[in-house]
Design a protein around this motif. Structure first.
Motif, PDB file in Angstrom:
ATOM      1  N   ASP A  50      47.597  40.312  42.373  1.00 24.62           N
ATOM      2  CA  ASP A  50      47.690  41.685  41.873  1.00 24.62           C
ATOM      3  C   ASP A  50      46.319  42.096  41.351  1.00 24.62           C
ATOM      4  O   ASP A  50      45.363  41.317  41.431  1.00 24.62           O
ATOM      5  N   ASP A  94      44.397  43.751  37.902  1.00 23.29           N
ATOM      6  CA  ASP A  94      44.386  44.254  36.520  1.00 23.29           C
ATOM      7  C   ASP A  94      43.050  44.932  36.302  1.00 23.29           C
ATOM      8  O   ASP A  94      42.012  44.383  36.679  1.00 23.29           O
ATOM      9  N   SER A 129      42.423  36.433  38.779  1.00 22.97           N
ATOM     10  CA  SER A 129      41.951  35.501  39.805  1.00 22.97           C
ATOM     11  C   SER A 129      40.685  36.021  40.500  1.00 22.97           C
ATOM     12  O   SER A 129      39.821  35.238  40.879  1.00 22.97           O
TER      13      SER A 129
HETATM   14 MG    MG Z   1      46.118  38.766  38.862  1.00 23.75          MG
END
Ligand code: MG
Ligand code: TTP
Length: 412
Positions: free
Chosen positions: A157, A159, A147
């Motif tokens: 989160d 990555d 995102s």
């Molecule tokens: Mg994410």
């Protein structure tokens, strides 16, 4: 109903086909909701399953057991019960349960960037120490992905993707080859040859996946060292699933085992709140595909994969390969037997190369925020399936399908 069937396309053309689905769509269209869904939402057992399975490490089955056997209906109750009876859930769940509430919160772009930068600087230091004779300036550490890269205002989160061109093969091996000035032999040359897909040469030389398989040990070691360093610094607080390493075995028939990414899943605490962090170390021959996959979003990925499938190829985070499906094919291109015998990797250096190879217009990351699968890409795939069906062509990788394939940079 007739008009709706027309809009939904040929799969729905026959009267009474997909009847249940058509009824549901009609109900949503007319009332704005669905009775069945209302029942689901009101069912306390279902709600409890949904809530409990949000805890990392608790699946649908485990949630059912907690409810039916132990009478635990919420995460709050689970926390209390685990205090009294630690054996109720696995050790790994104890860790995620402790920071479960934090992990439900989204973070600002700024905080996500802080996490990405912290991993980046530590990764550079670790690489320099472990592989001192390799050029650290060529280490690519891309992230946050997902995102964040699509420009969204907040992130669930982080990555981070890592690669280095010397992980094309086992770095020790390529170094000794360079020293002996044997650049024209073995991995580097076979990698170069496979770039020209569509040429006769494309089938010559070794599949680049074997180089990725040989660089795996070096990538694993790098990632384990990076994990331990970030943990020692107090930045990583917990590893998920034991040591944080994802032990994925080959699931697809024909895939080169161990050629995929080294993958770490964990929890970090950049400030007062715990955050989920994943770090993946890819071989460079898979990197462009990994960039596309981890940029997402998932709808976009799905439509692109669907399109590749319509072309007789299989697309995933580590490549595009010809797919010879062994199952019996339905007319609409779906396969009863999902097993895929994958051909050699189509080598792409950049995301744009992947779009080019498939004959698709390049989309910037912010253009990949799609809310359903009605994207241009999915639309193209749908048309391709339609054409193939009209022409009586079964979607697989047999050689008599030339006309059904798109005109990309290469003939797929
Ligand atoms: Mg994410
Ligand atoms: P996520 O981090 O789960 O998704 P996200 O970053 O888009 O959203 P969030 O802010 O909530 O974290 O996964 C990262 C990318 O991985 C996602 O954008 C697309 C890809 N992906 C899939 O294609 N399919 C999947 O099932 C998942 C979980 C991810």
């Amino acid at each position: 109903e007739h008009n709706l069937r027309k809009i939904l396309g040929s799969k729905f053309a026959k009267k009474d086909s997909n009847k249940g689905l058509v009824q549901k769509i009609t109900e949503i269209h007319e009332s704005g909701d669905l009775d069945r869904l209302k029942e689901w939402r009101a069912d306390p057992r279902r709600c409890a399953i949904m809530e409990l399975s949000k805890v990392w490490g608790i699946g649908y089955r485990k949630a059912q057991t907690l409810i039916d056997v132990h009478r635990i209906w919420s995460v709050k109750e689970l926390k209390v019960a685990v205090e009294e009876n630690p054996k109720l859930v696995e050790a790994r769940v104890h860790r995620t349960l402790r920071c479960h509430d934090d992990l439900q919160l989204r973070m600002s772009r700024e905080e996500a960037m802080v996490i990405g930068d912290r991993v980046r600087s530590c990764a550079r230091a670790v690489f320099s120490e472990l592989l001192p004779s390799h050029d650290v300036t060529k280490l690519k550490v891309e992230g946050p992905m997902g995102s964040f890269r699509r420009g969204q205002p907040d992130c669930g989160d982080v990555d981070v993707l890592v690669t280095h061109e010397d992980w094309l093969d086992d770095p020790e091996r390529t170094l000794s080859l360079d020293k002996q000035s044997q650049e024209s032999s073995l991995s580097r040359s076979s990698y170069a040859r496979t770039r020209n897909l569509g040429d006769e040469e494309a089938t010559e030389g070794e599949d680049p996946d074997y180089g990725a398989q040989r660089s795996r040990a070096s990538r694993d070691k790098f990632l384990a060292t990076l994990r331990d360093r970030l943990h020692a610094q107090g930045f990583l607080t917990d590893h998920l699933g034991g040591d944080g390493f994802q032990k994925k075995t080959t699931t697809v028939q024909g895939e080169v085992p161990g050629a995929g990414c080294s993958s770490y899943m964990g929890i970090c605490k950049p400030r007062e709140t715990h955050r989920r962090l994943d770090i993946k170390v890819y071989a460079p021959q898979h990197y462009a595909y990994a960039m596309i996959y981890f940029t997402g979003n998932d709808y976009f990925n799905r439509s692109m994969r669907c399109y590749a499938k319509a072309c007789g190829y299989s697309l995933c985070d580590k490549g595009l390969r010809k797919a010879a499906r062994s199952g019996v094919s339905h007319k609409d291109g779906k396969y009863i037997d999902n097993k895929v015998a994958v051909g050699r990797l189509v080598v792409c250096d950049t995301e744009k190369d992947v779009f080019d190879v498939l004959g698709l217009d390049y989309k910037e990351p912010h253009e990949r925020n799609v809310s359903d699968n009605a994207t241009e890409v999915a639309e193209k795939a749908r048309r391709l399936f339609e054409e193939q069906r009209r022409g009586g062509v079964v979607v697989d990788s047999s050689d008599d399908e030339e006309d059904a394939r798109p005109a990309g940079r290469f003939r797929l």
